[in-house]
Write a protein that holds these residues in place. Structure first.
Motif, mmCIF file in Angstrom:
data_model
loop_
_atom_site.group_PDB
_atom_site.id
_atom_site.type_symbol
_atom_site.label_atom_id
_atom_site.label_comp_id
_atom_site.label_asym_id
_atom_site.label_seq_id
_atom_site.Cartn_x
_atom_site.Cartn_y
_atom_site.Cartn_z
ATOM 1 N N LEU A 280 -20.990 -139.621 7.145
ATOM 2 C CA LEU A 280 -21.599 -138.292 7.274
ATOM 3 C C LEU A 280 -21.309 -137.656 8.625
ATOM 4 N N GLY A 281 -20.422 -138.258 9.387
ATOM 5 C CA GLY A 281 -20.184 -137.779 10.737
ATOM 6 C C GLY A 281 -21.341 -138.165 11.643
ATOM 7 N N ARG A 282 -21.444 -137.507 12.792
ATOM 8 C CA ARG A 282 -22.544 -137.778 13.717
ATOM 9 C C ARG A 282 -23.600 -136.679 13.710
ATOM 10 N N ALA A 283 -23.205 -135.444 13.390
ATOM 11 C CA ALA A 283 -24.134 -134.322 13.504
ATOM 12 C C ALA A 283 -25.305 -134.444 12.540
ATOM 13 N N VAL A 284 -25.043 -134.819 11.290
ATOM 14 C CA VAL A 284 -26.117 -134.906 10.287
ATOM 15 C C VAL A 284 -27.120 -136.000 10.628
ATOM 16 N N PRO A 285 -26.685 -137.241 10.922
ATOM 17 C CA PRO A 285 -27.690 -138.249 11.289
ATOM 18 C C PRO A 285 -28.482 -137.889 12.535
ATOM 19 N N ILE A 286 -27.823 -137.276 13.527
ATOM 20 C CA ILE A 286 -28.529 -136.933 14.767
ATOM 21 C C ILE A 286 -29.525 -135.797 14.530
ATOM 22 N N GLY A 287 -29.084 -134.708 13.889
ATOM 23 C CA GLY A 287 -29.958 -133.560 13.682
ATOM 24 C C GLY A 287 -31.083 -133.836 12.701
ATOM 25 N N ALA A 288 -30.735 -134.333 11.511
ATOM 26 C CA ALA A 288 -31.761 -134.602 10.495
ATOM 27 C C ALA A 288 -32.684 -135.733 10.938
ATOM 28 N N GLY A 289 -32.108 -136.773 11.550
ATOM 29 C CA GLY A 289 -32.940 -137.878 12.006
ATOM 30 C C GLY A 289 -33.936 -137.451 13.058
ATOM 31 N N THR A 290 -33.526 -136.587 13.989
ATOM 32 C CA THR A 290 -34.436 -136.098 15.022
ATOM 33 C C THR A 290 -35.567 -135.276 14.414
ATOM 34 N N LEU A 315 -42.309 -145.512 9.969
ATOM 35 C CA LEU A 315 -41.257 -144.535 9.649
ATOM 36 C C LEU A 315 -40.535 -144.076 10.906
ATOM 37 N N TRP A 316 -41.284 -143.891 11.966
ATOM 38 C CA TRP A 316 -40.666 -143.489 13.227
ATOM 39 C C TRP A 316 -39.675 -144.541 13.702
ATOM 40 N N ASN A 317 -40.068 -145.817 13.631
ATOM 41 C CA ASN A 317 -39.188 -146.889 14.090
ATOM 42 C C ASN A 317 -38.002 -147.119 13.164
ATOM 43 N N VAL A 318 -38.065 -146.635 11.935
ATOM 44 C CA VAL A 318 -36.896 -146.713 11.057
ATOM 45 C C VAL A 318 -35.801 -145.777 11.541
ATOM 46 N N PHE A 319 -36.174 -144.555 11.889
ATOM 47 C CA PHE A 319 -35.173 -143.535 12.216
ATOM 48 C C PHE A 319 -34.795 -143.512 13.691
ATOM 49 N N TYR A 320 -35.687 -143.998 14.569
ATOM 50 C CA TYR A 320 -35.375 -143.973 16.007
ATOM 51 C C TYR A 320 -34.090 -144.722 16.342
ATOM 52 N N PRO A 321 -33.911 -145.999 15.927
ATOM 53 C CA PRO A 321 -32.657 -146.682 16.293
ATOM 54 C C PRO A 321 -31.444 -146.121 15.581
ATOM 55 N N VAL A 322 -31.635 -145.510 14.413
ATOM 56 C CA VAL A 322 -30.503 -144.887 13.721
ATOM 57 C C VAL A 322 -29.929 -143.765 14.567
ATOM 58 N N VAL A 323 -30.797 -142.841 14.984
ATOM 59 C CA VAL A 323 -30.332 -141.708 15.801
ATOM 60 C C VAL A 323 -29.801 -142.200 17.141
ATOM 61 N N LEU A 324 -30.482 -143.182 17.742
ATOM 62 C CA LEU A 324 -30.036 -143.686 19.036
ATOM 63 C C LEU A 324 -28.646 -144.304 18.949
ATOM 64 N N SER A 325 -28.360 -145.016 17.868
ATOM 65 C CA SER A 325 -27.035 -145.627 17.733
ATOM 66 C C SER A 325 -25.942 -144.565 17.656
ATOM 67 N N TYR A 326 -26.220 -143.463 16.960
ATOM 68 C CA TYR A 326 -25.227 -142.385 16.889
ATOM 69 C C TYR A 326 -25.099 -141.657 18.226
ATOM 70 N N LEU A 327 -26.196 -141.526 18.965
ATOM 71 C CA LEU A 327 -26.114 -140.896 20.282
ATOM 72 C C LEU A 327 -25.306 -141.749 21.248
ATOM 73 N N ILE A 328 -25.500 -143.067 21.203
ATOM 74 C CA ILE A 328 -24.714 -143.955 22.057
ATOM 75 C C ILE A 328 -23.238 -143.881 21.687
ATOM 76 N N GLY A 329 -22.946 -143.890 20.382
ATOM 77 C CA GLY A 329 -21.554 -143.759 19.950
ATOM 78 C C GLY A 329 -20.942 -142.427 20.347
ATOM 79 N N LEU A 330 -21.750 -141.354 20.280
ATOM 80 C CA LEU A 330 -21.254 -140.028 20.666
ATOM 81 C C LEU A 330 -20.931 -139.976 22.153
ATOM 82 N N SER A 331 -21.818 -140.507 22.984
ATOM 83 C CA SER A 331 -21.553 -140.504 24.428
ATOM 84 C C SER A 331 -20.347 -141.369 24.761
ATOM 85 N N ALA A 332 -20.164 -142.466 24.033
ATOM 86 C CA ALA A 332 -19.009 -143.325 24.283
ATOM 87 C C ALA A 332 -17.711 -142.642 23.896
ATOM 88 N N SER A 333 -17.749 -141.769 22.882
ATOM 89 C CA SER A 333 -16.519 -141.111 22.431
ATOM 90 C C SER A 333 -16.035 -140.048 23.408
#
Length: 454
Positions: A280-290, A315-333
């Motif tokens: 789904l790319g990074r934008a959808v998980p980051i935006g919708a997850g937030t 529920l918060w702890n389900v989505f928090y690491p999901v968004v964080l993993s994509y943010l870390i990957g985005l900053s690394a890219s």
């Protein structure tokens, strides 16, 4: 042994030791308040001081990891964590506790900087960050189940962080010990952390240790929004224990079980993020997850009983690491040398540091529900720019060894897309560049003259 396992697991171990203090923040702040007689705001200030020193270490080391050598820095960071947290656990004198928290925070920040730079240099930063979050979530969940049964006081959570740092120490022997070869050749950025004796990839002058940061606008926006994102998360996380104990009327054991269940659900979220990958790319998980996290914060902050409190936290702890993993990957890219990964991670740590104090002040003056509404509005406000950065940088596989020749970048982009037709015929991302062979070409007029002369 393949290069990837040798590269990944030491980084995951160091990542776990560096991030654990932030994950155990609610119980650390709660135990400081109950065991040392501090007010909620004072306990939150100690927690913020700990995490602020961690953030400062990250900012200081953003461009120095490859110069100093990851093995040396990781060992210094773990030693500081063992000394600081261990020393704070052995005393009830407030100045010594605060000093130990500061020293331990410096150690956590140093370990996190090494792990962030190494993860950015991996062939798949998202996968490496997912493994790190999986490890730290499992460790923190086990500790939340164990700590309530080991007695009260602030010593237990702080000693647990020091113990994990000590257990991670042997893993540092598999980190590269050198600081790079030659000018502009870094052990982390060019060598991919694959092996401590692997040959380093040559880089251009602009990519050297002192080179200009790429994608400065996108990186600055991402770092600023990650600061606010982490502040909102940890403003609630820092007072979640008090919400469960005072507003929801739960016991410490029950609150610890809820936190452990939330972190266990977070493991499922991390596994889901790893399975989803870049589909789904990074934008959808980051935006919708937030946006989903924003709603969970309101539910948790408004909880009046076990069901609502547990629903919001889990529920918060389900989505928090999901968004964080994509943010870390985005900053690394944004930079294959890991500088933006460390800077954005340090900005996130700064938000984490300000979170407990922000949560304490907001809850004191606006109540827990009012705090939840304010944090929800902040998250919804920053979801748009974070998604915009993800959209703007999509399709840029900035990895070590990527093709730099004229016309090579589009080929690398196409080859990096999942399911691209004919990708096997294109230059692959991450492989070593082939040497350029110069071929002398004679002009047609010169060849004609030679033919006529003969």
């Amino acid at each position: 042994m393949s290069a990837r396992p040798r590269a990944a697991w030491p980084l995951v171990a160091v990542f776990t030791a560096g991030y654990l203090a932030a994950y155990l923040l609610p119980t650390v702040v709660g135990r400081l308040s109950a065991g040392l007689g501090l007010s909620p705001a004072e306990a939150g200030l100690v927690g913020s001081t700990l995490l602020l020193s961690s953030a400062m270490a990250g900012f200081t080391l953003a461009s120095r990891v490859e110069q100093q050598g990851p093995r040396r820095l990781a060992r210094w960071g773990l030693l500081l964590a063992i000394t600081g947290y261990g020393g704070a656990a052995l005393t009830t004198l407030m100045p010594v506790v605060v000093a130990g928290a500061v020293v331990g925070g410096l150690g956590s920040g140093t370990a996190t900087a090494v792990a962030a730079a190494g993860i950015a240099a991996q062939r798949d930063p998202h996968r490496a960050s997912t493994l790190g979050l999986l490890s730290v979530s499992a460790t923190a969940g086990a500790l939340y189940l164990t700590i309530p049964h080991l007695g009260g006081g602030h010593a237990t959570p702080l000693a647990s962080i020091a113990l994990v740092a000590a257990l991670v120490w042997p893993a540092t022997r598999w980190l590269p010990g050198g600081s790079g070869v030659g000018v502009g050749a870094g052990g982390l950025g060019a060598g991919r952390m694959a092996d401590s004796v692997a040959p380093l990839e040559p880089v251009t002058a602009g990519e050297g240790a002192g080179g200009r940061l790429p994608h400065r606008r996108s990186g600055t926006v991402l770092a600023a929004t990650m600061l606010c994102w982490s502040l909102a998360q940890n403003a609630l996380w820092g007072v979640s224990g008090r919400i469960g104990l005072t507003q929801a009327g739960l016991s410490e054991v029950t609150v610890g079980m809820v936190f452990a269940a939330g972190l266990g659900a977070g493991l499922l979220g991390v596994l889901g993020a790893g399975a989803l990958g870049a589909r789904l790319g990074r934008a959808v998980p980051i935006g919708a997850g937030t946006a989903i996290i924003a709603g969970c914060i309101v539910v948790s902050a408004s909880a009046r009983g076990l069901v609502s409190f547990a629903a919001g936290e889990v529920l918060w702890n389900v989505f928090y690491p999901v968004v964080l993993s994509y943010l870390i990957g985005l900053s690394a890219s944004l930079d294959p040398r890991g500088r933006w990964a460390v800077l954005a991670g340090s900005a996130s740590s700064l938000g984490v540091a300000c979170g407990p104090l922000t949560g304490s002040l907001l809850s004191q003056y606006a109540g827990y529900r009012g705090m939840g509404i304010v944090l929800c509005a902040l998250l919804l406000l920053i979801a748009a720019p974070m998604s915009a950065v993800a959209l703007h940088t999509s399709g840029r596989p900035l990895v070590p060894g990527s093709i730099r020749r004229r016309g090579g970048t589009p080929a690398a982009v196409v080859a990096g897309r999942v399911g691209a037709s004919g990708a096997g015929l294109l230059p692959q991302i991450g492989v070593r560049e082939q040497e350029v062979a110069e071929i002398a070409i004679r002009s047609r007029a010169r060849r004609r003259r030679k033919v006529l002369a003969s």
